[in-house]
Design an enzyme around this catalytic site. Structure first.
Site, PDB file in Angstrom:
ATOM      1  N   GLY A 114       0.634  -1.273  -0.040  1.00  0.00           N
ATOM      2  CA  GLY A 114       0.031   0.137   0.012  1.00  0.00           C
ATOM      3  C   GLY A 114       1.032   1.326  -0.152  1.00  0.00           C
TER       4      GLY A 114
ATOM      5  CB  SER B 231      -2.213   6.948  -1.641  1.00  0.00           C
ATOM      6  OG  SER B 231      -2.900   6.145  -0.728  1.00  0.00           O
TER       7      SER B 231
ATOM      8  CE1 TYR C 239      -8.852  -0.105   9.571  1.00  0.00           C
ATOM      9  CE2 TYR C 239      -9.788   1.505  11.173  1.00  0.00           C
ATOM     10  CZ  TYR C 239      -8.631   1.270  10.245  1.00  0.00           C
ATOM     11  OH  TYR C 239      -7.662   1.985  10.149  1.00  0.00           O
TER      12      TYR C 239
END
Ligand code: NAP
Length: 248
Positions: free
Chosen positions: A13, A16, A149
């Site tokens: 990842g 960004s 999450y």
């Protein structure tokens, strides 16, 4: 001589936010850095800006993790810094309304994918390598509508500590960085409109004793610290919280 000369780093990842900022810091300190992400264009654009090596791979797809591992092994050999950072928040949904699709997406990227990234890369880690998991302060929070999450990051902290114990004989250190609210694209990607984002932003700043949101660069510096044997060689299995005092 820079800190990370002749070191190979992988940042999942890395196109960004926190991954991008960390890749930038690692490259500035001399590392060769491979960045991943799902969006081909974004990965290639970021790699060009950073001077990194792009590799398009979905962390939730075991075949992609395997391809990344094979490419790294064939092209570069061993890995010194593994930053398992890719993650998504999923939707803000109460448990009662959670869909299996949303549950699987978040758990497969944030937990299963992170787990098998470590699993596949263990044989390629050099003695003395550093692994950092990007967790979150939500791992120990129980706010409504964020169950999956929060659970994905709690699970990540659990395996990071077990990994620290398992890999210590090879002098491989495994640590966690847990940011509070940090200015990146993650919230807009969760599908919130500008007005909702503004409201959440204001609420978060109010809830943070230092009265500001963190930056990706703040977090990146901490990841670099944990990856640098000259300053953190006695740290493993540690979770560092960087949140402006939010959990106080
Ligand atoms: N920002 C915060 O407030 C905050 C706070 C605590 C923890 N975190 C954690 O920090 C990490 C980085 O997030 P960020 O804030 O920097 O957000 P971001 O700007 O959205 O960056 C997320 C990165 O992960 C990549 N990614 C997402 N899903 C992926 C997948 N399945 N496979 C490979 N790459 C994937 C994205 O690229 P593609 O979209 O191209 O795949 C992107 O490069 C996440 O683990 C997040 O949970 C963020």
């Amino acid at each position: 001589m820079s800190k990370f000369n002749n070191k190979l780093a992988i940042v999942t990842g890395g196109n960004s936010g926190i991954g991008y900022a960390t890749a930038k810091e690692l490259i500035a300190e001399g590392a060769k850095v491979i960045i991943t992400g799902r969006r081909k264009e974004a990965v290639e654009k970021a790699a060009e800006e950073l001077g990194a090596i792009p590799f398009v791979a979905d962390q939730s797809d075991i075949n992609d993790i395997d391809s990344l591992k094979t490419e790294v092994e064939n092209q570069y050999g061993k890995v010194d810094i593994l930053f398992i950072n890719a993650g998504v928040t999923g939707g803000l949904i109460p448990i009662e309304n959670m869909s299996i699709e949303n549950f699987d997406q978040v758990m497969n990227i944030n937990f299963r994918g992170a787990y098998f990234t470590l699993n596949k890369f263990i044989p390629l880690l050099n003695e003395g390598a550093s692994v950092v998991f990007l967790s979150s302060i939500v791992a120990t929070m129980y706010h409504p509508n964020n169950s999956v999450y929060q659970a994905s990051k709690a699970a990540l902290n659990s395996i990071a500590k077990t990994a620290a114990a398992e890999l210590a004989p090879r002098k491989i250190r495994v640590n966690m960085v847990s940011p509070g609210p940090t200015k990146t694209e993650i919230m807009s990607k969760a599908g919130l409109d500008d007005e909702k984002l503004k409201g959440i932003n204001e609420w978060m700043i109010e809830a943070i004793p230092l009265k500001k949101i963190g930056t990706a660069e703040d977090v990146a510096k901490l990841v670099v610290y944990l990856s640098d044997d000259s300053v953190s060689s006695f740290m493993t299995g540690t979770e560092i919280v960087i949140d402006g005092g939010m959990v106080l």
